[in-house]
Scaffold this motif. Structure first.
Motif, short mmCIF file in Angstrom:
data_model
loop_
_atom_site.label_atom_id
_atom_site.label_comp_id
_atom_site.label_asym_id
_atom_site.label_seq_id
_atom_site.Cartn_x
_atom_site.Cartn_y
_atom_site.Cartn_z
N GLU A 182 59.86 0.44 66.99
CA GLU A 182 60.86 1.76 67.35
C GLU A 182 59.94 2.72 65.96
N ILE B 235 54.86 -8.79 74.21
CA ILE B 235 53.55 -8.37 74.93
C ILE B 235 52.35 -9.34 74.61
N ALA C 179 60.35 4.21 70.82
CA ALA C 179 60.96 3.02 70.98
C ALA C 179 60.37 1.83 71.72
N ARG C 180 58.90 1.24 71.23
CA ARG C 180 58.48 0.56 72.24
C ARG C 180 57.71 -0.69 71.60
N VAL C 181 57.88 -1.45 72.19
CA VAL C 181 57.03 -2.84 72.02
C VAL C 181 57.32 -3.28 70.52
N PRO D 91 56.50 10.66 85.04
CA PRO D 91 57.18 10.07 83.89
C PRO D 91 57.04 8.37 83.78
N GLY D 92 56.64 7.78 84.81
CA GLY D 92 56.44 6.20 84.90
C GLY D 92 55.88 5.80 86.15
N HIS E 225 57.92 8.33 74.62
CA HIS E 225 58.74 8.73 75.86
C HIS E 225 59.47 9.76 75.30
N PHE E 226 60.24 9.79 74.40
CA PHE E 226 61.15 10.40 73.88
C PHE E 226 61.17 11.42 72.80
N MET F 211 51.08 1.15 84.08
CA MET F 211 52.58 1.37 83.88
C MET F 211 52.79 2.28 82.70
N CYS G 127 55.39 3.36 74.39
CA CYS G 127 56.71 3.87 75.23
C CYS G 127 57.43 4.68 74.30
#
Lengths: 433, 266
Positions: A21, A69, A16-18, A126-127, A424-425, A116, A421
């Motif tokens: 998704e 971004i 799910a990022r920028v 994790p971050g 991340h999931f 980051m 990111c």
């Protein structure tokens, strides 16, 4: 090395990022990777559709909204496309101001990604906020570097996210030279910090893998490429004016993704920092060139995990360029050059932090948009990401699901896709095949 | 115990949640003051709900997201919708007034692969929203102020006055009157600090309409500048189109809005 038998599926449920998704699916059977798909299910937003009929002055603001971004990339590619359609070219101090604004975006985006998003992968956090518990000074250095990038964007663009000062032909107003020079002490601090960043990321441990693709980027005759009107591949098989981009590159719509897949008639390619570096290392400003020598990176860097070092070298270059432009800055006589609409087609290209971004506009006599095409970098890199994932999984089947999943996420983030990111999931489901 | 905060993304550009990471001076302090329990842009550490505060970016454009936003509400004490997408459907709500099947054909070779609702709608149309922060993007000062207020246990306050007032307070010369440039400042809610007028450019309404907006008065002024009704319509209906359309509809026939009953067509 232990070999698994049977099958397993790595399932990244929500990338799910920028810009997106997305999800990742990797299917393995008997030590053979059957399939690796990066699925982008970020809902479509139909920019190319609702731009039809709109006024030629609107794309810099409207297309900026594609990505929070890297809005400047969308603004610059749309501006140059429309200006070329109308037969004008922005030169001199106005072009330098555009480059300065773009340097701000490279800094903001690259430092965000290095400190980051990607460094925590290499260091096992994790971050960045968690990383700060043990490396507070490092994270604070990154945040200050990033802030200075944002301040450059605010100075030239009026706002860091979706700048308001960009228009076809130049700017609404030109920044005050005094205020620009006030930034120099911070920029000089940041240049030193950027050099330290190169040395820091160079200490990371990089998984062994080399990709087999061509590097494609914009090129400029006299400097490291950000905005330009030619596109080249590092091997030299391709060297074309921007207007011919769609003669060689296309987008393919595949069932599993709402992002169109970039395709080149000559095979696999990548865009982004590695491509720019391969094409233009010898055009880096002196500090960045010295940094590349120090870490012994030259020409075609084929390990995508090392893109973090190249990004750090580009941050050095961006600060150097910003300092040079500000020191030489003379306020232009007018903030924009005049443009006169005419029925025509225009192509524009520029180097978003994550790679080549192409725009094309068909315009009518009254200045309204007949139709347009936008080819973003993440779509072009998607096949390479899937290719890398396939090989990385194949080479590392002995890893536990958790470790393999982590490695897949890190691999996706090599490309700083607007879905970093997302990774991340990640969830793994074992299946017996 | 620290308040637990979650950040959610729906259909959007990610710029508003980036505003949180752009709080470079405050980010680490914020990380100490609250527990960031779910924020994919910043961390892969994912904690289950319930959450004290959920910050929601983006609009609802798929059936799956219609369900997901309900789960967010069920798991959250306070829901804060951030940005033009979450509060007005965003720029992608332009499809609400077009043929979405046609849109699919324009952008995609295989429209049948594309899963999308016909509309892009704000979060508040689906669940109860406790706090709204407007803007495309939001102002990070407003975001920090809202989070601080919630952490301290009181309701955030945001200004609802028009951009016009900011120009007067900051001594910015009126771009509409003195330079004859189209500007939505008189009917747009502030929050940006009159950013566009400060660089000599007219406001384009990315914070949506102000409470006191008088559409008729501005429409007449814009026509005097030579704008066509189509031009005026496009100017209002881009970044917060659902809110401006509602405003125009609400004011139609009241003498304060609509474009049918006043002014001369240019």
């Amino acid at each position: 090395m232990s070999h698994r038998t049977g099958g397993r599926i790595l399932n990244v449920k929500a990338l799910a990022r920028v810009e997106g998704e997305g999800a990742l699916h990797v299917a393995v059977r008997d030590n053979e990777v059957l399939d690796a798909k990066l699925q982008i299910y970020e809902p479509p937003r139909f920019f190319e559709a609702f731009l039809e009929g709109r006024d030629f002055r609107e794309p810099p603001d409207i297309t900026a909204r594609i990505c929070g971004i890297c809005p400047v990339a969308y603004q610059m590619s749309s501006c140059t496309a429309i200006e070329s359609a109308f037969g004008v070219s922005v030169e001199g101090q106005l072009a330098e101001l555009r480059r300065l604004l773009y340097c701000g975006e490279w800094i903001e985006s690259h430092v965000l990604h290095i400190y980051m998003l990607h460094a925590p992968d290499f260091l096992g956090y994790p971050g960045a906020i968690e990383m700060a518990a043990e490396h507070r000074d490092l994270v604070q250095r990154g945040l200050r570097m990033k802030k200075i990038g944002n301040q450059l964007m605010e100075l030239v663009g009026g706002r860091a996210i979706h700048p308001v000062n960009v228009r076809i032909g130049g700017f609404y107003s030109s920044p005050d030279p005094e205020r620009m020079r006030e930034m120099l002490p911070d920029l000089r601090w940041a240049l030193d910090a950027a050099q330290e960043t190169v040395d820091w990321v160079n200490t990371f441990s990089f998984p062994a893998y080399e990709g087999d693709w061509e590097f494609v980027s914009v090129v400029q005759p006299d400097r490291y490429p950000i905005m330009g009107d030619r596109i080249r591949s590092a091997s030299g098989v391709l060297d074309i004016p921007v207007a011919e981009f769609l003669d060689h590159f296309s987008e393919e719509h595949v069932a599993h993704s709402n992002a169109l897949h970039g395709k080149w008639d000559r095979g696999q390619y990548v865009v982004g920092p590695l491509a720019r570096f391969a094409n233009a290392q010898d055009q880096l400003p002196p500090g960045a060139a010295a940094a590349a020598d120090r870490v012994d990176l030259h020409g075609e860097v084929r390990n995508p995990y090392k893109s973090i070092i190249v990004r750090a070298i580009e941050v050095v270059a961006a600060y150097e360029e910003a300092i040079r432009i500000i020191e030489d800055y003379v306020r232009p006589t007018a903030p924009a050059i005049p443009v006169r609409p005419r029925a025509s087609v225009g192509h524009g290209v520029s180097e978003a932090p994550r790679g080549l971004l192409y725009h094309r506009y068909f315009l009518k006599d009254d200045g309204s948009i007949d139709s347009c095409d936008i080819v973003p970098p993440t779509a072009q890199n998607q096949p390479a990401i899937e290719h890398d994932l396939l090989h990385v999984v194949e080479d590392n089947l002995s890893l536990s699901d958790a470790d393999l999943t982590h490695l897949c996420e890190q691999t996706i983030r090599n490309y700083d896709p607007c879905i970093s990111c997302a990774t991340h999931f990640l969830e793994i489901r074992r299946v017996d095949v | 115990m620290k308040p637990r905060i979650a950040v959610w993304k729906f259909s959007s550009c990610d710029g508003c949640q980036l505003s949180l990471l752009d709080c470079e001076d405050e980010l680490l302090a914020l990380g100490n003051a609250v527990e960031i329990a779910y924020f994919l842009e910043a961390t892969s550490r994912v904690e289950d709900g319930p959450y004290d505060v959920s910050i929601v970016e983006g609009s609802i454009t798929t059936a799956h997201d219609e369900e997901r936003i309900q789960e967010v509400r069920e798991n959250s004490g306070v829901v804060v919708a951030i940005g033009a997408c979450a509060t007005a459907g965003g720029i992608q709500a332009l499809k609400n007034f077009a043929d979405v099947e046609e849109y699919k054909r324009i952008v995609y070779a295989h429209p049948e692969y594309v899963d999308t609702l016909a509309t892009s709608t704000p979060i508040g149309e689906h669940i109860k929203v406790d706090v709204e922060l407007r803007g495309c993007p939001i102002d990070r000062g407003q975001l920090l102020a809202a989070i601080s207020a919630l952490v301290l246990g009181h309701a955030p306050r945001t200004k609802t006055s028009p951009v016009c007032l900011d120009c007067k307070q900051n001594g910015i010369t009126c771009v509409l009157v003195s330079k004859g440039r189209p500007c939505l400042g008189p009917i747009t809610q502030t929050g940006c600090g009159a950013l566009c007028p400060s660089i000599g450019r007219g406001c384009f309404g990315c914070f949506g309409p102000a409470d006191t907006a008088n559409v008729d008065a501005l429409t007449a002024q814009l026509r005097q500048l030579g704008m066509t009704d189509v031009g005026i319509d496009e100017m209002m209906n881009t970044y917060a189109t659902t809110q401006f359309r509602k405003l125009v509809a609400d004011q139609a026939g009241t003498g304060r809005g609509g474009s049918d009953d006043s002014g001369e067509q240019v």
